[in-house]
Scaffold this active site. Structure first.
Site, PDB file in Angstrom:
ATOM      1  N   GLY A  95      43.296  46.131  39.348  1.00  0.00           N
ATOM      2  CA  GLY A  95      41.920  45.662  39.487  1.00  0.00           C
ATOM      3  C   GLY A  95      41.807  44.632  40.584  1.00  0.00           C
ATOM      4  O   GLY A  95      42.799  44.221  41.193  1.00  0.00           O
ATOM      5  N   PRO A 131      41.185  41.009  42.662  1.00  0.00           N
ATOM      6  CA  PRO A 131      41.774  39.679  42.423  1.00  0.00           C
ATOM      7  C   PRO A 131      40.903  38.840  41.496  1.00  0.00           C
ATOM      8  O   PRO A 131      39.684  38.916  41.530  1.00  0.00           O
ATOM      9  CB  PRO A 131      41.837  39.066  43.828  1.00  0.00           C
ATOM     10  CG  PRO A 131      41.750  40.214  44.771  1.00  0.00           C
ATOM     11  CD  PRO A 131      40.920  41.247  44.090  1.00  0.00           C
ATOM     12  N   GLY A 132      41.555  38.038  40.686  1.00  0.00           N
ATOM     13  CA  GLY A 132      40.844  37.056  39.864  1.00  0.00           C
ATOM     14  C   GLY A 132      40.245  37.559  38.585  1.00  0.00           C
ATOM     15  O   GLY A 132      39.500  36.836  37.920  1.00  0.00           O
ATOM     16  N   VAL A 133      40.547  38.819  38.170  1.00  0.00           N
ATOM     17  CA  VAL A 133      39.932  39.344  36.953  1.00  0.00           C
ATOM     18  C   VAL A 133      40.822  39.125  35.725  1.00  0.00           C
ATOM     19  O   VAL A 133      40.440  39.497  34.617  1.00  0.00           O
ATOM     20  CB  VAL A 133      39.592  40.841  37.091  1.00  0.00           C
ATOM     21  CG1 VAL A 133      38.504  41.041  38.116  1.00  0.00           C
ATOM     22  CG2 VAL A 133      40.823  41.659  37.455  1.00  0.00           C
ATOM     23  N   GLY A 134      42.032  38.553  35.911  1.00  0.00           N
ATOM     24  CA  GLY A 134      42.851  38.204  34.751  1.00  0.00           C
ATOM     25  C   GLY A 134      44.039  39.106  34.506  1.00  0.00           C
ATOM     26  O   GLY A 134      44.513  39.194  33.377  1.00  0.00           O
ATOM     27  N   LYS A 135      44.567  39.748  35.551  1.00  0.00           N
ATOM     28  CA  LYS A 135      45.704  40.663  35.358  1.00  0.00           C
ATOM     29  C   LYS A 135      46.965  39.895  34.963  1.00  0.00           C
ATOM     30  O   LYS A 135      47.621  40.214  33.967  1.00  0.00           O
ATOM     31  CB  LYS A 135      45.957  41.454  36.647  1.00  0.00           C
ATOM     32  CG  LYS A 135      44.769  42.310  37.089  1.00  0.00           C
ATOM     33  CD  LYS A 135      45.087  43.145  38.288  1.00  0.00           C
ATOM     34  CE  LYS A 135      45.390  42.333  39.524  1.00  0.00           C
ATOM     35  NZ  LYS A 135      44.256  41.526  39.976  1.00  0.00           N
ATOM     36  N   THR A 136      47.301  38.872  35.727  1.00  0.00           N
ATOM     37  CA  THR A 136      48.512  38.096  35.431  1.00  0.00           C
ATOM     38  C   THR A 136      48.356  37.309  34.137  1.00  0.00           C
ATOM     39  O   THR A 136      49.303  37.177  33.362  1.00  0.00           O
ATOM     40  CB  THR A 136      48.825  37.143  36.599  1.00  0.00           C
ATOM     41  OG1 THR A 136      48.927  37.900  37.810  1.00  0.00           O
ATOM     42  CG2 THR A 136      50.135  36.417  36.362  1.00  0.00           C
ATOM     43  N   SER A 147      33.117  58.671  49.297  1.00  0.00           N
ATOM     44  CA  SER A 147      31.995  58.509  48.370  1.00  0.00           C
ATOM     45  C   SER A 147      30.675  58.285  49.082  1.00  0.00           C
ATOM     46  O   SER A 147      29.676  57.976  48.442  1.00  0.00           O
ATOM     47  CB  SER A 147      32.262  57.335  47.414  1.00  0.00           C
ATOM     48  OG  SER A 147      32.316  56.122  48.126  1.00  0.00           O
ATOM     49  N   LYS A 201      30.841  49.632  41.318  1.00  0.00           N
ATOM     50  CA  LYS A 201      29.692  49.997  42.148  1.00  0.00           C
ATOM     51  C   LYS A 201      28.377  49.725  41.421  1.00  0.00           C
ATOM     52  O   LYS A 201      27.422  49.186  42.005  1.00  0.00           O
ATOM     53  CB  LYS A 201      29.782  51.463  42.551  1.00  0.00           C
ATOM     54  CG  LYS A 201      30.936  51.759  43.504  1.00  0.00           C
ATOM     55  CD  LYS A 201      31.047  53.247  43.797  1.00  0.00           C
ATOM     56  CE  LYS A 201      32.196  53.539  44.752  1.00  0.00           C
ATOM     57  NZ  LYS A 201      32.333  54.978  45.051  1.00  0.00           N
TER      58      LYS A 201
END
Length: 807
Positions: free
Chosen positions: A366, A368-373, A712, A755
């Site tokens: 996803g 950056p900054g969405v909480g993966k780590t 797209s 989107k």
């Protein structure tokens, strides 16, 4: 002076205790007295002009001052001089006269006793002379070996015939133990005394010969090594003969102990390799380069936590609780993580836990900054396991993961093995951060190592080049993170199961900021909840106008910017109790706005269409512009587009031409240019197809400096071309995404959630999406997006134009 000049014996005289030395009658010795009782005894002797007796303290009783702590024999003599020293001690010059023994104890403060002279028994002269000659011979031999007897002392012994004087001279020059010296001192028989002394001298001769032999052994190596090596070898030989170990031997023994303690948890090849290196180190000289390399190797491998595992059993409820506590929203990712650990827990409970490691490797993908780590951090926290983070961004040296071969200078294990050593357990949670940014160079391809690490069928025998033996990684929980899945090589993608962590809606960002970011940042900045208030409209304004991201990383920074200024205000103005942040004063704290997504134009326009695009930082609304120029049917495409989008534009033009030819869209003939035509062309009636034969089209996608590509934009470009050729306006509140085939079908796309969130932020009222996406992906779209925006499925270009063009 003689004894008879003082008093007759037996006599009552004071006693001085000497801690270390045995004195003999012929000696004139300086004695330093620090003990109060000794000083009183010396003063007593001087005041009464009497003799004094010096006795030696027994071993282990150096500071005892009673009769049990001293030997019962000593030297009777006089104090020639007394000097008081500045440090409180007293120095006396003592002259020995005769051996004496204590007959009776009179006083202990100071020591005083009845003392008599030790009388010697004369043995047969011939035996004494023969024994004395043997002593002289042995003393001469010892003098030649060790240097304890200087030549003038040996000459004195040769010239003197007094047996007592000779034995005292020899005894005083030897390093005898106190008990030995005492036994020799009190022996009254001359022959027996000589025989005892001869035994002591023979022992010293053997010791000196051994020392000389050691020196000879070391001297044979001096041609090959320097002086330092010679001294170390000499010390080594001495310690070897004495049966003692040095520090290096202790270190090697410590390696052996640690290895044996871990043997039952190790594979056979690992045990053999480490043991071989320990034995090799024990045979090497400590200053050699290879010894340093081997010792560095042993320091690494001996710390590998063989057999050490986290004792915490899997509990899916704890995982769920920790994920809910640390993360807002992200329902689908959290559900998939819970399922993953539910399977592992079930396998453990049913006694087939070894197979649990053969599950999928999770990869959080996803923007950056969405909480993966942080999801991985929560998993490690819930499982009570150590977290090891390996940053793969820009990594291009395969040895960073696989380990360097030990022949290279500065070699060390790979990052995976280092992480396990650092964690101290064989089953930590290892986060492979930014796995999509691994590079490839002449140093190798790190993804080849990751193929082995992430394959459950292979990683139970992972081989690190530095270790040179296999290590079991099957109990490690590997979690990868990535921004763009397409950048990951296909074989590596096949090893992982992707959990997509998508963009947050403004409402989700608001809840995250309120429940997590603001409390955390208040704590970091030393502020209390009662000292700062950020209103809801202000927080929503920060989210919409001051951040440009899919996640919340920049939102956290903006909150931190505000709180830093608040902290400064509270310090400068001590009377200020609370700072209120509102829309009115927000510019004082955040002067620069960053509009994430521009709101759509309110007026309908010809040739301008809102397209929806996916980027590595989330979704975006991308305008596609088209104009017509009188020409001959050419097309020009600008906007830093990739090959895929250029092909989409050409396909879109062809599809629109077919629609015009088939009269599925109306073309006002009045817009067809007639100027510049020859007489023959002017005489022909105007047809609909003339509109694309007599115009050149220019398609542009702002911003021109930003590279763009992806499958797209087909229907967006077709709508722009149809609008400009048919002279029909496009609805400004409509946005679309979808690829187009030559037959006019609308193909599905990816990144739908990002989107549509971008369209929602831009206040789009209607979104056109491929029908297949509508059928399978609509349940992932946040409810607030679906409530505020009409989402319409389309399967053909005719449907798109029906909804998009103003009639």
């Amino acid at each position: 002076m003689k004894l008879s000049d003082y008093t007759a014996f037996p006599a009552d005289i004071p006693i001085i205790v000497e801690d270390n030395l045995f004195l003999y009658p012929f000696m004139i010795s300086p004695l330093f007295l620090a003990d109060e009782e000794n000083i009183r005894a010396a003063n007593d002797a001087l005041e009464h002009n009497s003799l004094v007796m010096v006795c030696t303290a027994k071993t282990g009783s150096e500071h005892g001052r009673d009769f049990n702590a001293i030997y019962t024999a000593g030297v009777i003599g006089s104090i020639m001089r007394k000097v008081d020293l500045p440090d409180g001690r007293v120095k006396i010059l003592f002259q020995g006269m005769q051996k004496g023994k204590i007959l009776k104890e009179l006083s202990t403060s100071p020591l005083r006793g009845t003392v008599d002279i030790i009388q010697t028994e004369r043995s047969e002269a011939i035996k004494v002379e023969a024994t004395l000659s043997v002593l002289r011979e042995k003393v001469a031999l010892l003098g030649s070996l060790g240097g304890q007897f200087p030549p003038d002392l040996i000459k004195t012994i040769e010239d003197n015939s007094d047996v007592q004087r000779i034995t005292d001279l020899v005894a005083s020059s030897m390093r005898l133990k106190k008990e030995q010296a005492f036994q020799l001192f009190v022996e009254t028989d001359d022959e027996a005394r000589l025989l005892k002394l001869i035994d002591y001298v023979i022992e010293e001769i053997e010791s000196s010969r051994l020392k000389k032999e050691i020196k000879t052994k070391v001297h044979s190596q001096i041609e090959k090594v320097n002086k330092e090596y010679f001294l170390k070898e000499q010390l080594k030989q001495i310690q070897k003969e004495l049966g003692t170990d040095n520090q290096r031997e202790e270190e090697i023994e410590e390696y052996r102990k640690k290895l044996e303690a871990k043997k039952e948890h190790m594979e056979e090849d690992a045990y053999k390799e480490i043991k071989k290196q320990i034995e090799k180190l024990s045979r090497m000289h400590p200053d050699s380069a290879d010894a340093n390399l081997i010792q560095s190797y042993l320091d690494w491998v001996i710390e590998l936590p063989f057999g050490k595992l986290s004792k915490k059993s899997l509990d899916v409820l704890e995982v769920k609780s920790q994920l809910d506590k640390d993360h807002y929203s992200l329902e689908k990712p959290k559900e998939r993580i819970e399922e993953y650990f539910a399977v592992r827990e079930l396998l453990d409970k049913r006694g087939i836990g070894e197979k649990a490691a053969n599950g999928a490797i999770l990869c959080f993908a996803g923007p950056p900054g969405v909480g993966k780590t942080s999801l991985a951090n929560s998993i490690a926290k819930a499982l009570k396991r150590k977290l090891v983070r390996i940053a793969l961004g820009g990594l291009e040296d395969v040895n960073e993961l696989r380990g360097h071969r030990r022949t290279y200078i500065g070699a060390m294990p790979g990052r995976i093995v280092q992480g396990i050593i650092e964690a101290g357990e064989m089953n930590p949670v290892v986060v492979l951060d930014e796995i999509d940014k691994v590079a490839r160079s002449f140093r190798g391809d790190p993804t080849a190592v990751l193929l082995e690490v992430l394959d459950p069928e292979q990683n139970n025998k992972f081989r690190d080049y530095y270790l040179n033996f296999n290590i079991d990684l099957s109990k490690v929980i590997f979690i990868a993170t990535a921004n763009e899945v397409g950048s990951i090589p296909a074989p590596l993608r096949d090893r992982m199961e992707f959990i997509f962590v998508n963009s947050y809606t403004p409402q989700e960002k608001y809840e995250i900021a309120k429940k997590y970011l603001i409390p955390q940042e208040l704590k970091k900045h030393g502020l209390k909840n009662s000292e700062v208030a950020i209103s809801k409209p202000t927080l929503q304004l920060i989210i919409s106008n001051y951040t440009r991201e899919s996640g919340v990383r920049n939102l956290r920074r903006r909150i931190a910017d505000i709180l830093r200024k608040v902290a400064k205000q509270l310090l400068i103005n001590p009377t200020l109790e609370k700072v209120n942040i509102s829309n009115a004063n927000l510019k004082e704290y955040l002067p620069k706005t960053v509009f994430e997504i521009d709101e759509v134009d309110k007026e309908n326009s010809v040739g301008i269409v809102n397209g929806l695009a996916w980027t590595s930082v989330g979704g975006d609304v991308l305008k596609v512009e088209a104009i017509r120029i009188q020409g001959k049917g050419g097309i020009q495409i600008t906007g830093s587009l990739g090959d895929v989008m250029k092909e989409s534009a050409k396909i879109a033009l062809s599809v629109v031409k077919v629609l015009i030819d088939n009269k599925k869209i109306d073309v006002p003939l009045s817009i067809v240019p007639t100027s510049g035509l020859d007489k023959e062309e002017c005489s022909k009636p105007i047809e609909a197809s003339d509109v694309y034969r007599r115009y050149d089209l220019h398609i542009h996608v702002p911003e021109g400096a930003t590279p763009k590509d992806g499958p797209s934009a087909g229907i967006t470009m077709a709508t722009a071309i149809a609008s400009i050729l048919c002279d029909k306006k496009v609805k400004s509140d409509v946005a679309m995404t979808g690829e187009l085939t030559l037959s006019g079908k609308v193909l599905p796309i990816g990144g739908l959630k990002e989107k549509l969130i971008a369209a929602y932020k831009a206040k789009i009222k209607t979104a056109l999406i491929p029908k297949k996406n509508y059928e399978k992906d609509l349940d992932e779209i946040p409810e607030e997006v679906k409530e505020k925006m009409a989402i319409i499925p389309v399967s053909r270009i005719e449907e798109v134009l029906e909804f998009a063009l103003v009639k």
